[in-house]
Design a protein around this motif. Structure first.
Motif, PDB file in Angstrom:
ATOM      1  N   ASN A   1      38.358  20.156  16.344  1.00 42.65           N
ATOM      2  CA  ASN A   1      36.986  20.546  16.000  1.00 42.65           C
ATOM      3  C   ASN A   1      36.906  21.261  14.646  1.00 42.65           C
ATOM      4  O   ASN A   1      36.064  22.135  14.445  1.00 42.65           O
ATOM      5  CB  ASN A   1      36.388  21.446  17.098  1.00 42.65           C
ATOM      6  N   LYS A   2      37.786  20.885  13.715  1.00 40.40           N
ATOM      7  CA  LYS A   2      37.782  21.495  12.395  1.00 40.40           C
ATOM      8  C   LYS A   2      37.554  20.441  11.323  1.00 40.40           C
ATOM      9  O   LYS A   2      37.972  19.293  11.467  1.00 40.40           O
ATOM     10  CB  LYS A   2      39.105  22.208  12.120  1.00 40.40           C
ATOM     11  N   GLN A   3      36.899  20.872  10.265  1.00 43.59           N
ATOM     12  CA  GLN A   3      36.770  20.067   9.058  1.00 43.59           C
ATOM     13  C   GLN A   3      37.053  20.975   7.868  1.00 43.59           C
ATOM     14  O   GLN A   3      36.664  22.142   7.864  1.00 43.59           O
ATOM     15  CB  GLN A   3      35.363  19.462   8.938  1.00 43.59           C
ATOM     16  N   PHE A   4      37.737  20.419   6.866  1.00 42.44           N
ATOM     17  CA  PHE A   4      38.090  21.207   5.691  1.00 42.44           C
ATOM     18  C   PHE A   4      37.311  20.681   4.496  1.00 42.44           C
ATOM     19  O   PHE A   4      37.456  19.521   4.111  1.00 42.44           O
ATOM     20  CB  PHE A   4      39.591  21.130   5.427  1.00 42.44           C
ATOM     21  N   THR A   5      36.461  21.538   3.943  1.00 49.89           N
ATOM     22  CA  THR A   5      35.620  21.145   2.813  1.00 49.89           C
ATOM     23  C   THR A   5      35.985  21.881   1.529  1.00 49.89           C
ATOM     24  O   THR A   5      35.386  21.617   0.491  1.00 49.89           O
ATOM     25  CB  THR A   5      34.138  21.418   3.132  1.00 49.89           C
ATOM     26  N   ASN A   6      36.939  22.791   1.608  1.00 53.73           N
ATOM     27  CA  ASN A   6      37.348  23.580   0.451  1.00 53.73           C
ATOM     28  C   ASN A   6      38.869  23.552   0.353  1.00 53.73           C
ATOM     29  O   ASN A   6      39.562  23.990   1.279  1.00 53.73           O
ATOM     30  CB  ASN A   6      36.862  25.019   0.604  1.00 53.73           C
ATOM     31  N   PRO A   7      39.423  23.068  -0.752  1.00 52.67           N
ATOM     32  CA  PRO A   7      40.884  22.983  -0.859  1.00 52.67           C
ATOM     33  C   PRO A   7      41.568  24.339  -0.842  1.00 52.67           C
ATOM     34  O   PRO A   7      42.769  24.430  -0.568  1.00 52.67           O
ATOM     35  CB  PRO A   7      41.101  22.269  -2.200  1.00 52.67           C
TER      36      PRO A   7
ATOM     37  N   PHE B   1      41.130  17.063  -4.342  1.00 51.81           N
ATOM     38  CA  PHE B   1      40.035  16.196  -4.780  1.00 51.81           C
ATOM     39  C   PHE B   1      38.701  16.609  -4.151  1.00 51.81           C
ATOM     40  O   PHE B   1      37.655  16.064  -4.513  1.00 51.81           O
ATOM     41  CB  PHE B   1      40.345  14.738  -4.458  1.00 51.81           C
ATOM     42  N   LEU B   2      38.722  17.544  -3.205  1.00 53.01           N
ATOM     43  CA  LEU B   2      37.470  18.097  -2.687  1.00 53.01           C
ATOM     44  C   LEU B   2      36.743  18.901  -3.762  1.00 53.01           C
ATOM     45  O   LEU B   2      35.526  19.075  -3.700  1.00 53.01           O
ATOM     46  CB  LEU B   2      37.753  18.995  -1.477  1.00 53.01           C
ATOM     47  N   ASP B   3      37.489  19.394  -4.731  1.00 55.22           N
ATOM     48  CA  ASP B   3      36.901  20.076  -5.881  1.00 55.22           C
ATOM     49  C   ASP B   3      36.334  19.016  -6.827  1.00 55.22           C
ATOM     50  O   ASP B   3      37.068  18.187  -7.360  1.00 55.22           O
ATOM     51  CB  ASP B   3      37.976  20.904  -6.584  1.00 55.22           C
ATOM     52  N   ALA B   4      35.034  19.057  -7.037  1.00 57.44           N
ATOM     53  CA  ALA B   4      34.375  18.026  -7.846  1.00 57.44           C
ATOM     54  C   ALA B   4      34.883  18.008  -9.281  1.00 57.44           C
ATOM     55  O   ALA B   4      34.782  16.990  -9.971  1.00 57.44           O
ATOM     56  CB  ALA B   4      32.863  18.244  -7.831  1.00 57.44           C
ATOM     57  N   ASP B   5      35.445  19.123  -9.741  1.00 54.39           N
ATOM     58  CA  ASP B   5      35.926  19.210 -11.117  1.00 54.39           C
ATOM     59  C   ASP B   5      37.446  19.070 -11.214  1.00 54.39           C
ATOM     60  O   ASP B   5      38.027  19.348 -12.267  1.00 54.39           O
ATOM     61  CB  ASP B   5      35.518  20.559 -11.732  1.00 54.39           C
ATOM     62  N   PHE B   6      38.078  18.656 -10.150  1.00 57.26           N
ATOM     63  CA  PHE B   6      39.542  18.640 -10.128  1.00 57.26           C
ATOM     64  C   PHE B   6      40.126  17.740 -11.217  1.00 57.26           C
ATOM     65  O   PHE B   6      41.030  18.149 -11.956  1.00 57.26           O
ATOM     66  CB  PHE B   6      40.033  18.173  -8.749  1.00 57.26           C
ATOM     67  N   VAL B   7      39.617  16.537 -11.351  1.00 56.82           N
ATOM     68  CA  VAL B   7      40.166  15.605 -12.331  1.00 56.82           C
ATOM     69  C   VAL B   7      39.950  16.129 -13.745  1.00 56.82           C
ATOM     70  O   VAL B   7      40.849  16.064 -14.598  1.00 56.82           O
ATOM     71  CB  VAL B   7      39.554  14.206 -12.162  1.00 56.82           C
ATOM     72  N   GLU B   8      38.775  16.675 -14.006  1.00 58.26           N
ATOM     73  CA  GLU B   8      38.495  17.212 -15.332  1.00 58.26           C
ATOM     74  C   GLU B   8      39.401  18.408 -15.642  1.00 58.26           C
ATOM     75  O   GLU B   8      39.901  18.561 -16.768  1.00 58.26           O
ATOM     76  CB  GLU B   8      37.026  17.634 -15.427  1.00 58.26           C
ATOM     77  N   LYS B   9      39.642  19.247 -14.649  1.00 56.74           N
ATOM     78  CA  LYS B   9      40.542  20.386 -14.841  1.00 56.74           C
ATOM     79  C   LYS B   9      41.955  19.904 -15.162  1.00 56.74           C
ATOM     80  O   LYS B   9      42.646  20.486 -15.996  1.00 56.74           O
ATOM     81  CB  LYS B   9      40.565  21.250 -13.589  1.00 56.74           C
TER      82      LYS B   9
END
Length: 661
Positions: free
Chosen positions: A60-66, A638-646
């Motif tokens: 019953n868990k979901q991870f939305t923040n790395p 990749f949950l971070d929307a700016d991960f690739v740019e960073k």
């Protein structure tokens, strides 16, 4: 990149140096209470496996923040609770610590190896003359010497291409070195293949083995080639191209979307056909596992093929280290069997292929001169002068080009590279002289004393040969293949148990990653089997951003490589969609302008090259929980929307070079 909010538990060693009483019970077998708690019938375990996994791992868990993933220690505690049988595989961790310590020292996660390694890392690094790779029994030992710094890190053997045709090699053999004979004995023993029923040759790689079969198979009388592959690959493509040139009708199994199971109705129709004549159907090429998705295919497809007059070629390259123990060669005796071995897990992916042919099938092959069969040569004794190549420049370029061809048809590897052979073309003998371990045949080996070899540069080096001065007979050469010995000591049950726990934990954990938008868009989409008791230790998936756009698989691989994580990518194909999935078909299949090489139809039109590029990972028998966790925590970034740019800015800052990721 470690998250700042990862919770830190008590100091725990995940590099296989924990004592038997560590806090996780990681190193000791289960006690009787644990065994009673988990005991059940095999059928019930299989049926309930997926439900138990879902209820036990991050329920019953979901991870939305790395940055808020559970720590490695917390995750392992939960993993061990869900799969208590994993602790019974502690012997693997002992082997990894003692024989493959480079994996922990370099913090290197190898998830792109499929197959079996011959030797261990520590075996390669040994410099003690009393512990050399080659041992001679019932005769004086081989001359021993401490390897020089130049030869100490050389591969344990090299390969050299043979000329001629496959049929002659299988029927009459040829001059084989003691090294080759010993390696054949060891491999056939490892695979439980009888020398009475099968003969074998070494090939440069998997692609060479496939091509040799296609070029020698009698497609003039046996018209069809039917393959069962859910991914694109150069080995299968080479076989298809060679078969089509000989006039074969090429057929391919299809895989139903979305679970990518074999389309049974279409498959059975191709195997049975409409003709009542069941003789001389053709060649049925069957991989027992998918090396990309981890799908396991039912063996009864081979029964149907045999009953309808097909020759069977088994592709065993994707099998686990001891899966041949569960495959009954006495019940299903294929005409051809192909497997591959690499040298060192996590260090040296080069090796060779093995092509086995049933002795009753050999006379049916055609005489066709081709290149692909190789000889094994002892590197440390044969190749004394690495700076002095022999042969003409044209010959060297041709051999080097062949050796450089990738064999890993499905994937593009990062650290490890494809399974391919390294051809050493220096230090060869001329004037017809024999090498140090050259023999006259499989049953008789000639005695010789110290000889000299002459390279084309005119330089000489002493070559020592095995000899027995008392009786004039040469002893039997034994090869210590620690990689194979370790697999034999562990056995099928322990290896499969470990792989099953790791791959299913990873699948479940990846599906728990959701984007923090209102739709809770899944970060990862998995293709093929998901959490399942009977599945291979390979996985195919794609990563999607918060808009639902696919993150290109090569980019996922490249960013993983920067973290010392080796993954691969490949292309799924032959996917069939029902009408209700037509919209999804247009969305997931790539529209590529390039066409598959050599795939022209009889009408002159080219086959459409539609597929989907995916990230692929594969667990080996030495993989541990930290390997799975490191990949999971990386994908979660990749949950971070700016991960690739960073990552782009980080790379530019470190390298002072603006390179597109």
């Amino acid at each position: 990149m470690q998250s700042p909010c990862l919770k830190q538990g008590p100091p725990v060693c995940f590099h296989d140096c924990c004592c038997p009483g560590d806090v996780f019970g990681f190193r000791k077998p289960l006690n009787n209470t644990d065994k009673t708690r988990t005991s059940n019938t095999s059928a019930t375990c299989r049926r309930n496996f997926a439900a138990v996994t879902a209820a036990s791992i991050f329920p019953n868990k979901q991870f939305t923040n790395p940055e808020c993933l559970p720590s490695l220690e917390e995750s392992f505690l939960e993993f061990n609770e869900a799969y208590p049988e994993y602790s019974e595989t502690y012997q693997v961790d002992d082997i990894r610590a003692q024989e493959y310590h480079h994996l922990s020292r370099a913090n290197h996660t190898c998830l792109d190896y499929i197959g079996v390694g011959l030797f261990s890392y520590s075996q390669l690094q040994r410099s003690d003359p009393k512990n050399q790779l080659l041992h001679s029994y019932s005769s004086p030992s081989l001359p021993q010497s401490i390897p020089s710094p130049e030869t100490r890190h050389m591969p344990l053997f090299m390969v050299s291409y043979k000329t001629g045709n496959l049929k002659s090699q299988l029927l009459y053999g040829g001059q084989e070195s003691a090294l080759e004979l010993a390696m054949k004995r060891r491999i056939m023993s490892f695979l439980n293949i009888s020398e009475k029923d099968y003969t074998m040759v070494f090939t440069a790689n998997r692609k060479s083995a496939f091509k040799l079969v296609a070029e020698s198979y009698p497609f003039k009388s046996n018209k069809k080639l039917l393959t069962v592959y859910d991914y694109e690959g150069v080995a299968v493509e080479a076989m298809i191209n060679s078969s089509e040139k000989k006039g074969a009708e090429v057929l391919s199994a299809e895989f139903s979307w979305p679970r990518l199971r074999v389309s049974s109705g279409k498959m059975k129709k191709m195997l049975v056909g409409n003709s009542k004549n069941k003789k001389k159907r053709g060649l049925f090429v069957f991989p027992l596992h998918s090396r990309v998705t981890g799908a396991v295919y039912p063996y009864w497809w081979m029964n149907i093929a045999q009953e309808n007059g097909w020759h069977i070629m088994i592709d065993a390259c994707a099998l686990g280290p001891k899966d041949m123990d569960s495959f009954g060669l006495s019940l299903i005796r294929p005409d051809f069997l192909v497997c591959t071995f690499y040298k060192i897990f996590g260090e040296n992916p080069s090796g060779f292929g093995c092509l086995f042919v049933k002795k009753t099938t050999v006379p049916q092959l055609e005489d066709y001169s081709s290149i692909g069969v190789v000889s094994l040569l002892p590197a440390r004794i044969m190749f004394h002068s690495i700076d002095e190549p022999s042969g003409t420049d044209t010959e060297l370029k041709q051999i080097s080009k062949m050796a450089a061809e990738e064999d890993e048809s499905a994937t593009s590897n990062s650290f490890s590279g494809p399974i391919s052979s390294q051809v050493m073309h220096y230090g060869e003998l001329d004037n017809g002289e024999t090498s140090a371990f050259e023999t006259a045949g499989a049953t008789e080996m000639q005695t010789a004393s110290e000889t000299k070899e002459t390279t084309q540069s005119g330089k000489t080096a002493n070559m020592m040969q095995i000899q027995n001065a008392k009786n004039g007979k040469v002893g039997i050469l034994e090869i210590e293949c620690k990689g194979l010995d370790q697999v034999d000591s562990l056995g099928l049950t322990q290896i499969n148990k470990r792989g099953r726990c790791l791959i299913n934990w990873l699948v479940n954990a990846l599906m728990k990653l959701k984007h923090p938008n209102t739709e809770k868009t899944p970060l990862v989409r998995i293709y093929g089997p998901k959490v399942k008791f009977d599945r291979g230790p390979a996985l195919a998936f794609n990563v999607f951003d918060w808009k639902g756009e696919n993150v290109e698989a090569p980019l996922v691989q490249k960013l993983a490589e920067r973290r010392n994580i080796s993954v691969s990518y490949g292309t799924l194909h032959h996917i069939s969609f029902l009408d209700k999935h037509e919209e999804e078909k247009r969305r997931v299949l790539e529209k590529r302008s390039s066409e598959t090489k050599g795939s022209a139809t009889k009408k002159g039109k080219e086959k459409p090259n539609q597929g989907m590029t995916v990230v692929t990972v594969a667990f080996g028998f030495l993989s541990n929980f930290e390997d799975a966790y490191r990949l999971w925590s990386y994908i979660a970034q990749f949950l971070d929307a700016d991960f690739v740019e960073k990552e782009r800015w980080r790379y530019t800052a470190l390298n002072q070079n603006n390179v597109e990721v």
